[in-house]
Design a protein around this motif. Structure first.
Motif, PDB file in Angstrom:
ATOM      1  N   ASN A  21       3.392 -13.645  -4.711  1.00 53.85           N
ATOM      2  CA  ASN A  21       3.282 -12.492  -5.367  1.00 53.85           C
ATOM      3  C   ASN A  21       2.699 -11.340  -4.447  1.00 53.85           C
ATOM      4  O   ASN A  21       3.050 -10.180  -4.194  1.00 53.85           O
ATOM      5  N   GLY A  22       1.571 -11.680  -4.029  1.00 57.74           N
ATOM      6  CA  GLY A  22       0.731 -10.811  -3.344  1.00 57.74           C
ATOM      7  C   GLY A  22       1.467 -10.502  -1.805  1.00 57.74           C
ATOM      8  O   GLY A  22       1.463  -9.346  -1.234  1.00 57.74           O
ATOM      9  N   MET A  23       1.998 -11.504  -1.286  1.00 53.10           N
ATOM     10  CA  MET A  23       2.802 -11.195  -0.066  1.00 53.10           C
ATOM     11  C   MET A  23       3.910 -10.178  -0.178  1.00 53.10           C
ATOM     12  O   MET A  23       4.241  -9.291   0.498  1.00 53.10           O
ATOM     13  N   ARG A  24       4.603 -10.340  -1.223  1.00 57.66           N
ATOM     14  CA  ARG A  24       5.815  -9.424  -1.669  1.00 57.66           C
ATOM     15  C   ARG A  24       5.176  -8.022  -1.789  1.00 57.66           C
ATOM     16  O   ARG A  24       5.671  -6.971  -1.147  1.00 57.66           O
ATOM     17  N   ASP A  48      -8.862 -17.279   6.661  1.00 56.17           N
ATOM     18  CA  ASP A  48      -9.428 -17.271   5.260  1.00 56.17           C
ATOM     19  C   ASP A  48      -9.279 -16.033   4.562  1.00 56.17           C
ATOM     20  O   ASP A  48      -9.143 -15.600   3.418  1.00 56.17           O
ATOM     21  N   PHE A  49      -9.808 -14.948   5.434  1.00 57.47           N
ATOM     22  CA  PHE A  49      -9.806 -13.480   5.076  1.00 57.47           C
ATOM     23  C   PHE A  49      -8.288 -12.878   4.782  1.00 57.47           C
ATOM     24  O   PHE A  49      -7.969 -12.371   3.761  1.00 57.47           O
ATOM     25  N   GLN A  50      -7.131 -13.317   5.659  1.00 54.55           N
ATOM     26  CA  GLN A  50      -5.836 -12.904   5.367  1.00 54.55           C
ATOM     27  C   GLN A  50      -5.475 -13.785   4.173  1.00 54.55           C
ATOM     28  O   GLN A  50      -4.698 -12.970   3.190  1.00 54.55           O
ATOM     29  N   ASP A  51      -5.578 -14.775   3.887  1.00 58.00           N
ATOM     30  CA  ASP A  51      -5.299 -15.511   2.504  1.00 58.00           C
ATOM     31  C   ASP A  51      -6.053 -14.825   1.404  1.00 58.00           C
ATOM     32  O   ASP A  51      -5.134 -14.511   0.236  1.00 58.00           O
ATOM     33  N   PHE A  52      -7.264 -14.446   1.476  1.00 62.14           N
ATOM     34  CA  PHE A  52      -8.037 -13.855   0.316  1.00 62.14           C
ATOM     35  C   PHE A  52      -7.481 -12.400   0.012  1.00 62.14           C
ATOM     36  O   PHE A  52      -7.166 -12.246  -1.089  1.00 62.14           O
ATOM     37  N   ILE A  53      -7.198 -11.583   0.999  1.00 64.61           N
ATOM     38  CA  ILE A  53      -6.526 -10.291   0.629  1.00 64.61           C
ATOM     39  C   ILE A  53      -5.147 -10.434  -0.221  1.00 64.61           C
ATOM     40  O   ILE A  53      -4.881  -9.675  -0.772  1.00 64.61           O
ATOM     41  N   THR A  54      -4.596 -11.548   0.592  1.00 63.29           N
ATOM     42  CA  THR A  54      -3.040 -11.458   0.189  1.00 63.29           C
ATOM     43  C   THR A  54      -3.134 -12.077  -1.494  1.00 63.29           C
ATOM     44  O   THR A  54      -2.498 -11.375  -2.164  1.00 63.29           O
ATOM     45  N   ARG A  55      -4.108 -12.983  -1.660  1.00 58.15           N
ATOM     46  CA  ARG A  55      -4.224 -13.543  -3.248  1.00 58.15           C
ATOM     47  C   ARG A  55      -4.733 -12.609  -4.003  1.00 58.15           C
ATOM     48  O   ARG A  55      -4.123 -12.289  -5.146  1.00 58.15           O
TER      49      ARG A  55
END
Length: 136
Positions: A21-24, A48-55
């Motif tokens: 959902n975050g990536m969309r 880990d930061f890219q994953d964090f901001i996306t989620r």
């Protein structure tokens, strides 16, 4: 006490679904080109930061029901001006148009920020906006 339907965005949603959902939303707001570039530049240090901001940022906060994307853009632009985050400001000035703001509305947001964030901050924001949009 909040009802289940009143839960904040992301609460009770599996991380994989929050990420999707975050990536969309991230792509809708920032553009495929920007997100693809960010993902391509991901490394062991930033993964880990890219994953964090996306989620969290895009999968939770940007999807909360309280305000629409136009209002979120106004809040983000104002905050970025106040804190002097110029690189992020340019990115979110572009995103503001995708979120339904007009250049004239952005111009007013910057002028409003001059009162609360200072004339030098607004002056820099107008310079960056001119680089992003061209002359007003």
């Amino acid at each position: 006490m909040a009802e289940i339907g009143d839960r904040p965005a992301g609460e009770g949603i599996p991380d994989g679904e929050r990420w999707a959902n975050g990536m969309r939303v991230r792509r809708e707001v920032l553009s495929d080109e920007h997100v693809d570039r960010s993902i391509a530049n991901t490394n062991d240090l930033t993964a880990d930061f890219q994953d964090f901001i996306t989620r969290v940022a895009w999968g939770d906060v940007w999807q909360r029901p309280g305000i629409d994307r136009r209002m979120r853009s106004v809040a983000v632009i104002s905050s970025l001006i106040a804190h002097g985050h110029h690189e992020e400001l340019a990115m979110h000035l572009r995103a503001a148009l995708r979120n339904g703001l007009t250049v004239d509305e952005v111009k007013e947001v910057i002028l409003q920020s001059a009162i609360y964030s200072g004339v030098p901050a607004a002056n820099t924001a107008y310079r960056i906006a001119t680089e992003v949009y061209g002359p007003f």
